[in-house]
Design a protein around this motif. Structure first.
Motif, mmCIF file in Angstrom:
data_model
loop_
_atom_site.group_PDB
_atom_site.id
_atom_site.type_symbol
_atom_site.label_atom_id
_atom_site.label_comp_id
_atom_site.label_asym_id
_atom_site.label_seq_id
_atom_site.Cartn_x
_atom_site.Cartn_y
_atom_site.Cartn_z
ATOM 1 N N LEU A 221 36.304 63.202 115.602
ATOM 2 C CA LEU A 221 35.973 61.786 115.433
ATOM 3 C C LEU A 221 34.515 61.639 115.850
ATOM 4 N N TYR A 222 33.652 61.333 114.892
ATOM 5 C CA TYR A 222 32.204 61.492 115.059
ATOM 6 C C TYR A 222 31.477 60.159 114.871
ATOM 7 N N PRO A 223 31.101 59.488 115.965
ATOM 8 C CA PRO A 223 30.363 58.223 115.829
ATOM 9 C C PRO A 223 29.009 58.426 115.163
ATOM 10 N N THR A 224 28.583 57.433 114.413
ATOM 11 C CA THR A 224 27.255 57.513 113.805
ATOM 12 C C THR A 224 26.165 57.532 114.870
ATOM 13 N N ASP A 225 26.464 56.991 116.055
ATOM 14 C CA ASP A 225 25.547 57.013 117.195
ATOM 15 C C ASP A 225 26.388 57.239 118.448
ATOM 16 N N TYR A 226 26.132 58.322 119.154
ATOM 17 C CA TYR A 226 26.962 58.663 120.312
ATOM 18 C C TYR A 226 26.951 57.562 121.366
ATOM 19 N N ASN B 139 31.783 54.074 112.473
ATOM 20 C CA ASN B 139 30.660 53.136 112.519
ATOM 21 C C ASN B 139 30.700 52.316 113.813
ATOM 22 N N PRO B 140 29.586 51.656 114.140
ATOM 23 C CA PRO B 140 29.557 50.841 115.370
ATOM 24 C C PRO B 140 30.647 49.780 115.435
ATOM 25 N N ASP B 141 31.112 49.306 114.259
ATOM 26 C CA ASP B 141 32.176 48.292 114.253
ATOM 27 C C ASP B 141 33.569 48.913 114.315
ATOM 28 N N HIS B 142 33.616 50.232 114.565
ATOM 29 C CA HIS B 142 34.866 50.998 114.688
ATOM 30 C C HIS B 142 35.516 51.314 113.351
ATOM 31 N N SER B 143 34.905 50.947 112.234
ATOM 32 C CA SER B 143 35.469 51.334 110.938
ATOM 33 C C SER B 143 35.283 52.847 110.760
ATOM 34 N N MET B 144 36.248 53.454 110.060
ATOM 35 C CA MET B 144 36.268 54.904 109.922
ATOM 36 C C MET B 144 36.127 55.319 108.457
#
Length: 301
Positions: free
Chosen positions: A226-231, A292-297
């Motif tokens: 699970l890889y956030p666009t920004d850690y 994404n920052p809004d938690h969408s995957m």
């Protein structure tokens, strides 16, 4: 992972459970989550079921994700979809393998930098190997360790273990599940704020500790990231979660305490140093899910 017409029956059969889950655990209208159920979680479940069939023995699926990435939510949803498909799952966290409170007190005395649980070296690896090997070999029942984070005023300790039977798929999640040591020379060139001069010594030692985890990672049949666009989103998500708990009348950490806690994890295994090499390795990681920052995957190509 395309959602075909043949999967519609599965979608409709899990929908009642999913709608209830959205209300009770996510606090979101189910309509907001239907796309991720259709496009991600159901195809992933079908993939896991197929992998289990190919192996002919229990599947150990690793799930790597930092704080707030939704590991627990994903495991719960995958579990009830897989149950609908006829597979018995076990949700196992790296947290469940923590050393006991008393053993971690000794660790802190030996190394005062280990002020909290979490980094490499704070887990009982022999216990993890025993549990995964018993399940892989088809033993039943298996006694699974569990961890209570609230014990000792939040320091946490082992709690009553769980006896499980006839497990088909283990969803083994954690903030550094599958993470491998990197070239220690990288620590000399990593700029602040990723690592300060003081942090480099600690990071090198934690990197060395990862060697001890490789036998545990060898038990994984597959690894999902699970890889956030920004850690840095992990810090924001953790603050939001604490604020929601406080709003519900429960105890929670202040923003300053959360920053100390999250930075402690980053100092030991910084995501900018350890995660990119993993997701670029097709032989190590099977699925990468962007967040994404809004938690969408979304499924990363």
């Amino acid at each position: 992972m395309d959602f075909g017409a043949s999967d519609l029956d599965l979608f409709h059969s899990v929908l009642p459970n999913f709608e209830q889950f959205c209300h009770t655990h996510l606090g979101k209208p189910p309509a907001e989550m239907l796309a991720v159920l259709r496009d991600l979680w159901i195809p992933l479940s079908i993939k896991l079921a197929s992998h289990r069939q190919e192996l002919g023995r229990p599947l150990i699926q690793g799930i790597l994700g930092g704080q707030g990435t939704g590991k627990t939510t994903m495991c719960r949803v995958l579990s009830f979809i897989l149950q609908e498909l006829g597979y018995r799952t076990l949700n196992l966290s790296l947290d469940d393998l923590y050393k006991t409170y008393s053993d971690r007190l000794i660790l802190t005395q030996e190394d005062p930098r280990l002020i909290w649980r979490g980094p490499p070296g704070t887990h009982d690896l022999d216990l993890g190997l025993k549990v995964l090997d018993q399940i892989r070999q088809g033993e039943s029942p298996v006694i699974v360790p569990r961890f209570d984070k609230s014990a000792y005023n939040g320091a946490g300790d082992r709690t009553t273990p769980e006896m499980v039977t006839n497990i088909d798929i283990v969803l083994f999640e954690g903030w550094f599940v599958g993470v491998k040591p990197i070239n220690p020379d990288i620590f000399d060139t990593a700029p602040p704020p990723i690592l300060t001069a003081e942090d480099r010594v600690f990071a090198r030692e934690m990197n060395q500790q990862l060697q001890n985890y490789l036998p545990l990672w060898d038990r994984l049949d597959s690894l999902m990231v699970l890889y956030p666009t920004d850690y840095r989103c992990s810090l924001t998500w953790r603050k939001q979660a604490e604020q929601q708990m406080i709003a519900r009348g429960k105890g929670g950490m202040s923003d300053a305490q959360i920053e100390d806690f999250v930075n402690y994890f980053w100092r030991s295994l910084h995501p900018e140093l350890f995660i990119p090499p993993l997701v670029k390795s097709p032989t190590t990681v099977d699925v990468v899910i962007g967040i994404n920052p809004d938690h969408s995957m979304y499924l990363r190509g």
